[in-house]
Design an enzyme around this catalytic site. Sequence first.
Site, PDB file in Angstrom:
ATOM      1  CG  HIS A 132      -0.697  28.887  58.157  1.00 51.64           C
ATOM      2  ND1 HIS A 132      -1.572  28.667  59.202  1.00 51.64           N
ATOM      3  CD2 HIS A 132       0.530  28.999  58.717  1.00 51.64           C
ATOM      4  CE1 HIS A 132      -0.894  28.630  60.334  1.00 51.64           C
ATOM      5  NE2 HIS A 132       0.378  28.829  60.071  1.00 51.64           N
ATOM      6  NE  ARG A 176      -2.615  27.433  64.968  1.00 50.41           N
ATOM      7  CZ  ARG A 176      -2.486  27.812  66.245  1.00 50.41           C
ATOM      8  NH1 ARG A 176      -3.564  28.201  66.915  1.00 50.41           N
ATOM      9  NH2 ARG A 176      -1.308  27.806  66.831  1.00 50.41           N
ATOM     10  CE  LYS A 194      -1.157  22.804  64.801  1.00 51.60           C
ATOM     11  NZ  LYS A 194      -0.274  23.437  63.796  1.00 51.60           N
ATOM     12  CG  HIS A 204       2.997  31.075  68.234  1.00 54.08           C
ATOM     13  ND1 HIS A 204       2.401  32.131  67.575  1.00 54.08           N
ATOM     14  CD2 HIS A 204       3.448  30.239  67.266  1.00 54.08           C
ATOM     15  CE1 HIS A 204       2.512  31.955  66.264  1.00 54.08           C
ATOM     16  NE2 HIS A 204       3.118  30.811  66.048  1.00 54.08           N
ATOM     17  CE1 TYR A 207       5.649  35.911  61.807  1.00 57.28           C
ATOM     18  CE2 TYR A 207       5.955  34.460  63.691  1.00 57.28           C
ATOM     19  CZ  TYR A 207       5.357  34.742  62.482  1.00 57.28           C
ATOM     20  OH  TYR A 207       4.470  33.852  61.938  1.00 57.28           O
ATOM     21  NE  ARG A 219      -0.918  30.965  63.453  1.00 56.38           N
ATOM     22  CZ  ARG A 219      -1.233  31.247  64.710  1.00 56.38           C
ATOM     23  NH1 ARG A 219      -2.273  32.012  64.967  1.00 56.38           N
ATOM     24  NH2 ARG A 219      -0.512  30.763  65.710  1.00 56.38           N
TER      25      ARG A 219
END
Length: 380
Positions: free
Chosen positions: A231, A151, A176, A258, A267, A234
């Site tokens: 972003h 990120r 995060k 994640h 994805y 990413r």
Amino acid sequence: MTKIKLKDALKIYREKVSILKKGYAQERFRLHYLISTFLGDLFVDEITSVDIATYRDQRLESINIKTNKKISAATVRLELSLLSNFFDVARIEWGFCEGNPVKNVRKPKAPPGRDRRLTSRELKLILRYCHNHRNSELQSIIVFALETAMRQGEILSLKWENINLNQRVACLPDTKNGTRRDVPLSLRARDMLLRLGQKQTGKVFTYTSSGIKSTWRLMLERLEIHDLHFHDLRHEAISLLFEKGTLDMMEIAAISGHKSLSMLKRYTHLRAQKLVRKLEAPKQKGRAAILNNLVPYPAEIFVRNGKFVIRILDFEKFEVEGDDYEKTVEYAQDKLLRKIILEMKYEKSVTAPDQYLEPVPQDRITMIDPLAETHFDTLI
């Protein structure tokens, strides 16, 4: 029960709760807006689900001053989520109310996740711009984002003492999600760090969040690239990890950070592109490999000295000319076909279409298909 207006209670929430969150900078702006709305003048214990629903509907119809577009559903969902968390704290810890009116209100439908992919041409334009930029860090930041799937905040807070260049691992002690993460570095990512000049301690990059934001916006304006967020780099990096086909979902999640695998399910459609080749019968694989490369290429068509000129933009010095329009197009087809086959013959990576960097007016561009029987009817 303490009698207090929402605007005053939100200020307490900001000072005691919000300030401890990682997303405090963003949440501070949401709180500032909520304090200024009609809800701010209502007493916390008197706010009903009707008031919250009214706020939701009015907010969805309001205009974002910066974009001149309606406020997105995602923004309203975040504001309602903030309000819901506030009411839970206000009820349980502070005794400002007896319930949470937000829980009974329908949330705006969540928008589909962004699927913006970076095109090869856009990447070339960006890297060329970065190469000529006065701050050499810009190129390293962008390439690093594409190579690591980190990120923006993680990249900008990266410290030299948390990087092992020998083992090619960058440690993120505070992400995060609130957990530590080790990110493997590709050779290219490592080279982007080495070009900056390795240090023992301190921050790797001097850019601030606002600095990279303004630099990114100015770059896109000058390159005329639209609807591309930092972003999205990413997203592009994670997409490329899936497309390589060498890592499973758990391994990719370990790299990207994640916590929920459901976030990575968006994805999985990329895997279908890999299955296309497997669908071909063994005898057809060679044929499919050839046909996959024989695709239309953008070309500029114009008249020069009374002759028709066709330039295939993705190949350097690829130009044909002739007196007859249709024959010139056919000649360009034949030459394009030969060019692609020769690249395949000598085991070169076949040049993909639409990677040219020249600023050519769109009304002068058409597609030349090396396998089309005729172009004349479609080009006139």
